[in-house]
Design a protein around this motif. Structure first.
Motif, PDB file in Angstrom:
ATOM      1  N   ALA A  73     -59.145 100.000 -40.757  1.00  0.00           N
ATOM      2  CA  ALA A  73     -58.602 101.247 -40.200  1.00  0.00           C
ATOM      3  C   ALA A  73     -57.188 101.502 -40.703  1.00  0.00           C
ATOM      4  N   ILE A  74     -56.415 100.445 -40.863  1.00  0.00           N
ATOM      5  CA  ILE A  74     -55.059 100.603 -41.383  1.00  0.00           C
ATOM      6  C   ILE A  74     -55.096 101.070 -42.831  1.00  0.00           C
ATOM      7  N   VAL A  75     -56.003 100.475 -43.629  1.00  0.00           N
ATOM      8  CA  VAL A  75     -56.144 100.881 -45.029  1.00  0.00           C
ATOM      9  C   VAL A  75     -56.558 102.349 -45.113  1.00  0.00           C
ATOM     10  N   ALA A  76     -57.585 102.726 -44.335  1.00  0.00           N
ATOM     11  CA  ALA A  76     -58.076 104.101 -44.370  1.00  0.00           C
ATOM     12  C   ALA A  76     -57.016 105.077 -43.873  1.00  0.00           C
ATOM     13  N   ARG A  77     -56.336 104.722 -42.791  1.00  0.00           N
ATOM     14  CA  ARG A  77     -55.297 105.600 -42.232  1.00  0.00           C
ATOM     15  C   ARG A  77     -54.200 105.879 -43.253  1.00  0.00           C
ATOM     16  N   ASP A  78     -53.670 104.815 -43.847  1.00  0.00           N
ATOM     17  CA  ASP A  78     -52.562 104.984 -44.785  1.00  0.00           C
ATOM     18  C   ASP A  78     -53.000 105.743 -46.041  1.00  0.00           C
ATOM     19  N   ALA A  79     -54.216 105.463 -46.518  1.00  0.00           N
ATOM     20  CA  ALA A  79     -54.709 106.149 -47.712  1.00  0.00           C
ATOM     21  C   ALA A  79     -54.898 107.634 -47.457  1.00  0.00           C
ATOM     22  N   MET A  80     -55.500 107.983 -46.333  1.00  0.00           N
ATOM     23  CA  MET A  80     -55.786 109.393 -46.055  1.00  0.00           C
ATOM     24  C   MET A  80     -54.551 110.164 -45.618  1.00  0.00           C
ATOM     25  N   ARG A  81     -53.480 109.473 -45.329  1.00  0.00           N
ATOM     26  CA  ARG A  81     -52.223 110.152 -45.030  1.00  0.00           C
ATOM     27  C   ARG A  81     -51.481 110.522 -46.302  1.00  0.00           C
ATOM     28  N   THR A  82     -51.766 109.805 -47.379  1.00  0.00           N
ATOM     29  CA  THR A  82     -50.994 109.996 -48.608  1.00  0.00           C
ATOM     30  C   THR A  82     -51.857 110.509 -49.747  1.00  0.00           C
ATOM     31  N   GLN A  83     -52.745 109.650 -50.276  1.00  0.00           N
ATOM     32  CA  GLN A  83     -53.537 110.046 -51.441  1.00  0.00           C
ATOM     33  C   GLN A  83     -54.801 110.801 -51.085  1.00  0.00           C
ATOM     34  N   GLY A  84     -55.349 110.560 -49.898  1.00  0.00           N
ATOM     35  CA  GLY A  84     -56.552 111.269 -49.490  1.00  0.00           C
ATOM     36  C   GLY A  84     -57.826 110.759 -50.122  1.00  0.00           C
ATOM     37  N   PHE A  85     -57.745 109.696 -50.931  1.00  0.00           N
ATOM     38  CA  PHE A  85     -58.901 109.121 -51.614  1.00  0.00           C
ATOM     39  C   PHE A  85     -58.892 107.610 -51.453  1.00  0.00           C
ATOM     40  N   VAL A  86     -60.088 107.016 -51.364  1.00  0.00           N
ATOM     41  CA  VAL A  86     -60.240 105.561 -51.389  1.00  0.00           C
ATOM     42  C   VAL A  86     -61.490 105.214 -52.189  1.00  0.00           C
ATOM     43  N   PHE A  87     -61.536 103.993 -52.699  1.00  0.00           N
ATOM     44  CA  PHE A  87     -62.780 103.414 -53.195  1.00  0.00           C
ATOM     45  C   PHE A  87     -63.463 102.711 -52.029  1.00  0.00           C
ATOM     46  N   ALA A  88     -64.780 102.562 -52.108  1.00  0.00           N
ATOM     47  CA  ALA A  88     -65.525 101.792 -51.118  1.00  0.00           C
ATOM     48  C   ALA A  88     -66.548 100.920 -51.833  1.00  0.00           C
ATOM     49  N   ILE A  89     -66.697  99.696 -51.360  1.00  0.00           N
ATOM     50  CA  ILE A  89     -67.647  98.744 -51.943  1.00  0.00           C
ATOM     51  C   ILE A  89     -68.505  98.147 -50.829  1.00  0.00           C
ATOM     52  N   ASN A  90     -69.555  97.425 -51.233  1.00  0.00           N
ATOM     53  CA  ASN A  90     -70.486  96.810 -50.278  1.00  0.00           C
ATOM     54  C   ASN A  90     -71.030  97.835 -49.292  1.00  0.00           C
ATOM     55  N   HIS A  91     -71.523  98.927 -49.842  1.00  0.00           N
ATOM     56  CA  HIS A  91     -71.974 100.081 -49.060  1.00  0.00           C
ATOM     57  C   HIS A  91     -73.454 100.054 -48.718  1.00  0.00           C
ATOM     58  N   GLY A  92     -74.170  99.007 -49.123  1.00  0.00           N
ATOM     59  CA  GLY A  92     -75.555  98.873 -48.704  1.00  0.00           C
ATOM     60  C   GLY A  92     -76.604  99.204 -49.741  1.00  0.00           C
ATOM     61  N   TYR A  93     -76.212  99.745 -50.893  1.00  0.00           N
ATOM     62  CA  TYR A  93     -77.156  99.993 -51.979  1.00  0.00           C
ATOM     63  C   TYR A  93     -76.814  99.054 -53.130  1.00  0.00           C
ATOM     64  N   SER A  94     -77.836  98.400 -53.660  1.00  0.00           N
ATOM     65  CA  SER A  94     -77.633  97.521 -54.805  1.00  0.00           C
ATOM     66  C   SER A  94     -77.380  98.358 -56.053  1.00  0.00           C
ATOM     67  N   ALA A  95     -76.922  97.708 -57.115  1.00  0.00           N
ATOM     68  CA  ALA A  95     -76.706  98.416 -58.378  1.00  0.00           C
ATOM     69  C   ALA A  95     -78.007  99.017 -58.886  1.00  0.00           C
ATOM     70  N   ALA A  96     -79.124  98.311 -58.698  1.00  0.00           N
ATOM     71  CA  ALA A  96     -80.421  98.829 -59.146  1.00  0.00           C
ATOM     72  C   ALA A  96     -80.831 100.057 -58.337  1.00  0.00           C
ATOM     73  N   GLN A  97     -80.592 100.049 -57.031  1.00  0.00           N
ATOM     74  CA  GLN A  97     -80.910 101.212 -56.202  1.00  0.00           C
ATOM     75  C   GLN A  97     -80.039 102.415 -56.578  1.00  0.00           C
ATOM     76  N   THR A  98     -78.769 102.145 -56.851  1.00  0.00           N
ATOM     77  CA  THR A  98     -77.877 103.224 -57.256  1.00  0.00           C
ATOM     78  C   THR A  98     -78.315 103.802 -58.595  1.00  0.00           C
ATOM     79  N   LYS A  99     -78.668 102.937 -59.549  1.00  0.00           N
ATOM     80  CA  LYS A  99     -79.169 103.410 -60.836  1.00  0.00           C
ATOM     81  C   LYS A  99     -80.396 104.283 -60.647  1.00  0.00           C
ATOM     82  N   ARG A 100     -81.277 103.892 -59.767  1.00  0.00           N
ATOM     83  CA  ARG A 100     -82.473 104.686 -59.474  1.00  0.00           C
ATOM     84  C   ARG A 100     -82.096 106.078 -58.962  1.00  0.00           C
ATOM     85  N   MET A 101     -81.078 106.171 -58.110  1.00  0.00           N
ATOM     86  CA  MET A 101     -80.678 107.487 -57.593  1.00  0.00           C
ATOM     87  C   MET A 101     -80.107 108.361 -58.702  1.00  0.00           C
TER      88      MET A 101
END
Length: 365
Positions: A45-73
């Motif tokens: 929450a601290i990371v998200a709060r500070d990022a969205m107060r300044t840059q408004g963008f973040v990266f996100a990882i470990n989101h629940g889809y494997s690389a193969a599933q993402t490639k399929r999409m």
């Protein structure tokens, strides 16, 4: 993803990574693997709060889809463009300007960029109610997969981000989630988009801008990272910086809706799409996005019950007049209908300005 036998989909081969040394934005990373515990959410929450107060963008990882599933999409995302002919695309084109809604195709050359040059991107948009409208024949066998993907984006990505941002406002975790429930009919949408190379003459006329600098108008935008360097964000130092590709990561930003609800505590950051660097020119740029919207009847005014907002006060000049704040539906329709079609007043330093339902909207050329 379902374990049943999947329909055959032609593989989409993206461009190789850029070879240039680009000025990339230094964006923080949200690790969803930590979101399962209260301690982990407090840290994120601290990371998200500070990022969205300044840059408004973040990266996100470990989101629940494997690389193969993402490639399929991404393979599926290419189908509306390469496996559907022009006549069938016309049958499924949406009347964007009249309805203020993205459903079906947006054709190429629909939006005006500058100096008479139209856009060269095509996209296909799908509502969370995937059966609301019929789809091109080539997509129909894939609708169950698309349906599951949309639900994953909304429930497993957008909702956790909203919980973190609610904590940043010192409010109960479900505060923002309750304004954007998955089971409620809504106008969020999954977008498959394909950018096509332009002529050198068009590049010169637009100063290499493919999509003007803008804020998104919804709550949360989820971009599935892809290798073509073209997305840039306007840094807090007023400098355009590239967004780097991270394999099987997400790029997440917020839009007007959360800036307004937070009274400007969170910022809807200006971003744009430009011509890729020389090593990637000539390639198409295929994108997979999820644009999340608040429920239609949510009024876009500050959540003054937030202890953080009570202390910090209103921090944006973009809020509409008090008592005349639009709903999410009204703001969405106005922004959707006007983008690339309305006449904005010429401002300073290449920034065009218009007011839609009392909201100041800027377009960066």
């Amino acid at each position: 993803m379902p374990s049943r036998t999947l329909s055959f989909v032609e593989s989409y081969n993206p461009a190789p990574l850029p070879t240039e040394d680009l000025d990339y934005a230094d964006l923080p990373v949200i690790d969803f693997g930590k979101a399962g515990t209260a301690e982990g959410r407090a840290e994120l929450a601290i990371v998200a709060r500070d990022a969205m107060r300044t840059q408004g963008f973040v990266f996100a990882i470990n989101h629940g889809y494997s690389a193969a599933q993402t490639k399929r999409m991404f393979d599926i995302a290419n189908i509306p463009f390469d496996a559907v002919d022009r006549e069938e695309k016309l049958m499924y084109s949406g009347d964007i300007k009249e309805t203020g809604s993205f459903q079906g195709y947006k054709p190429r050359s629909y939006w005006h960029i500058s100096n008479g040059v139209q856009d060269q991107n095509e996209h296909y948009n799908i509502n969370p109610d995937v059966h609301r409208k019929q789809h091109p024949k080539a997509l129909r066998p894939l609708i169950p997969e698309i349906d599951a993907f949309i639900k994953h984006c909304h429930v497993n990505i957008v909702h956790p981000i909203l919980r973190l941002l609610a904590r940043g406002l010192e409010m109960p975790e479900e505060t923002l989630v309750n304004l954007q429930r998955y089971e409620v009919p809504q106008e969020s949408y999954l977008r498959f988009i394909k950018y096509y190379p332009r002529s050198e003459e068009e590049e010169a006329k637009t100063n290499n801008v493919w999509l003007k600098g803008h804020t998104d108008f919804g709550s949360v935008t989820v971009l599935w990272s892809q290798p073509v360097a073209a997305l840039q964000i306007l840094s807090p130092q007023n400098k355009w910086q590239w967004v780097k590709h991270i394999e099987n990561a997400l790029v997440i930003n917020i839009g007007d809706a959360l800036e307004f609800l937070s009274g400007g505590f969170y910022k809807a950051t200006i971003h744009r799409v430009v011509q890729p660097p020389p090593s990637q020119r000539g390639y198409t740029r295929l994108g997979v996005y999820y644009f999340a919207m608040l429920e239609n009847d949510v009024v876009l005014k500050p959540l003054m019950e937030s202890p953080m907002l009570q202390r910090e006060g209103i921090q944006t000049d973009r809020l509409p007049e008090k008592g005349k704040e639009p709903t999410m539906e009204v703001h969405r329709k106005a922004r959707t209908s006007a983008f690339g079609k309305s006449e904005a007043a010429k401002g300073e330093n290449g920034v065009d300005i218009e007011v839609l339902n009392g909201v100041l909207v800027k377009h960066y050329n």
